[in-house]
Design an enzyme around this catalytic site. Sequence first.
Site, PDB file in Angstrom:
ATOM      1  N   ASN A   9       0.868  -1.186   0.000  1.00 36.12           N
ATOM      2  CA  ASN A   9       0.000   0.000   0.000  1.00 36.12           C
ATOM      3  C   ASN A   9       0.902   1.232   0.000  1.00 36.12           C
ATOM      4  OD1 ASN A   9      -1.789   2.045   0.483  1.00 36.12           O
ATOM      5  ND2 ASN A   9      -2.404   1.363   2.528  1.00 36.12           N
ATOM      6  N   LYS A  11       0.156   4.208  -0.230  1.00 34.72           N
ATOM      7  CA  LYS A  11      -0.483   5.388   0.375  1.00 34.72           C
ATOM      8  C   LYS A  11      -0.262   6.601  -0.537  1.00 34.72           C
ATOM      9  CE  LYS A  11      -0.192   3.181   4.847  1.00 34.72           C
ATOM     10  NZ  LYS A  11      -0.015   3.277   6.286  1.00 34.72           N
ATOM     11  N   HIS A  95      -9.418   1.224   4.951  1.00 38.65           N
ATOM     12  CA  HIS A  95      -8.165   1.410   5.694  1.00 38.65           C
ATOM     13  C   HIS A  95      -8.416   2.342   6.874  1.00 38.65           C
ATOM     14  CE1 HIS A  95      -4.065   2.469   6.692  1.00 38.65           C
ATOM     15  NE2 HIS A  95      -3.684   1.416   5.998  1.00 38.65           N
ATOM     16  N   GLU A  97      -6.797   4.705   7.993  1.00 32.25           N
ATOM     17  CA  GLU A  97      -6.543   6.123   7.695  1.00 32.25           C
ATOM     18  C   GLU A  97      -7.746   6.758   7.004  1.00 32.25           C
ATOM     19  OE1 GLU A  97      -2.839   5.513   5.642  1.00 32.25           O
ATOM     20  OE2 GLU A  97      -1.905   4.938   7.531  1.00 32.25           O
ATOM     21  N   GLU A 180      -5.229  -5.038  10.734  1.00 37.24           N
ATOM     22  CA  GLU A 180      -4.259  -3.966  10.931  1.00 37.24           C
ATOM     23  C   GLU A 180      -4.558  -3.257  12.254  1.00 37.24           C
ATOM     24  OE1 GLU A 180      -2.281  -2.658   6.945  1.00 37.24           O
ATOM     25  OE2 GLU A 180      -3.927  -1.315   7.413  1.00 37.24           O
ATOM     26  N   GLY A 186       2.608   2.313  11.012  1.00 29.84           N
ATOM     27  CA  GLY A 186       3.562   3.414  10.891  1.00 29.84           C
ATOM     28  C   GLY A 186       4.290   3.750  12.174  1.00 29.84           C
ATOM     29  N   SER A 226       3.519  -2.063  10.538  1.00 23.70           N
ATOM     30  CA  SER A 226       4.965  -2.128  10.789  1.00 23.70           C
ATOM     31  C   SER A 226       5.601  -3.456  10.371  1.00 23.70           C
ATOM     32  CB  SER A 226       5.283  -1.795  12.251  1.00 23.70           C
ATOM     33  OG  SER A 226       4.911  -0.463  12.538  1.00 23.70           O
TER      34      SER A 226
HETATM   35  P1  13P Z   1       3.131   0.413   7.845  1.00 25.30           P
HETATM   36  O1  13P Z   1       3.642  -0.847   7.217  1.00 25.30           O
HETATM   37  O2  13P Z   1       3.878   1.635   7.408  1.00 25.30           O
HETATM   38  O3  13P Z   1       2.989   0.301   9.324  1.00 25.30           O
HETATM   39  O4  13P Z   1       1.645   0.631   7.256  1.00 25.30           O
HETATM   40  C1  13P Z   1       0.758  -0.424   7.312  1.00 25.30           C
HETATM   41  C2  13P Z   1      -0.448  -0.075   6.542  1.00 25.30           C
HETATM   42  O5  13P Z   1      -1.197   0.805   6.909  1.00 25.30           O
HETATM   43  C3  13P Z   1      -0.701  -0.824   5.311  1.00 25.30           C
HETATM   44  O6  13P Z   1      -1.970  -0.606   4.819  1.00 25.30           O
END
Ligand code: 13P
Length: 269
Positions: A9, A11, A95, A97, A180, A186, A226
């Site tokens: 992803n 982002k 997601h 976010e 997740e 992150g 992560s």
């Molecule tokens: P990270 O791998 O940066 O923690 O992000 C995970 C994520 O949100 C994947 O969709």
Amino acid sequence: MRIPMMVGNWKMNNDNDEAWDLAVAIAEGLEDLEGCQVVVCPPFTALVSVGEAMEGTDIALGGQNLYWETSGAFTGEISAPMLTSCGCEYVIVGHSERRGRFGKAPAEECLLSVFGDNDATVNKKVKAALSGDLIPIVCVGELLAERQEEKTDEVVEGQVVAALAELVEDEIVDVVFAYEPVWAIGTGEVCEAGEANRVCRIIREALAEKVGADEAEQMIVLYGGSVSPGNIQGLMEQPDIDGGLVGGACLKDESFCELAKVAAEVKGE
Ligand code: 13P
């Protein structure tokens, strides 16, 4: 027998030139890979160029979001047919976010989300994806506060059930879920592998209620938060984790390719 999956992803990262370079490097790095379905989800603006860069490979393309209508006056939105016309086979839905459930923020602050995804819109998006020939990768996971209040299982199960509302068995079996935990995204703070597996098992059990145990055993459940080359081995050794949904570590070709290779290797043993 479930085939492991590694999803990148991206982002809101990489303009068209950067996206092209990263996609070419991933395609080269995974040239000889077998036994892992790799999916790359760049921003909408780079879907076409990334698709071109990966032409002729087994790497699949995915969107990071979609809107549930197919066309019309929905400024700024992207529909399932638009994604498939760019070559997408997958789409990430719900997601954290986009649900406005960020990092370690307390629940009240998360209500400040500007994107507004919630259980009801996630369900509409899952339906739109499936009727548009896209495989939805549905994200579920608890906030830190919810974990501290021992509400993880309830939150995750609730999100799974809500995402699948009004769907029939034949549709549900195609859906991919990604656990997740929001506090792990992150932050560099990966969920301990055994605990991640336990929650992925809970997701599978919730799926079994819908489609039966045999079908649920064939469905793909990923872990995200992560994920890195340093922890992928332990995660992939878990029986109910079929792969990763990766943010930070998918932005460098070396680390993303390494994750896919380890997934193939561990699950192939
Ligand atoms: P990270 O791998 O940066 O923690 O992000 C995970 C994520 O949100 C994947 O969709």
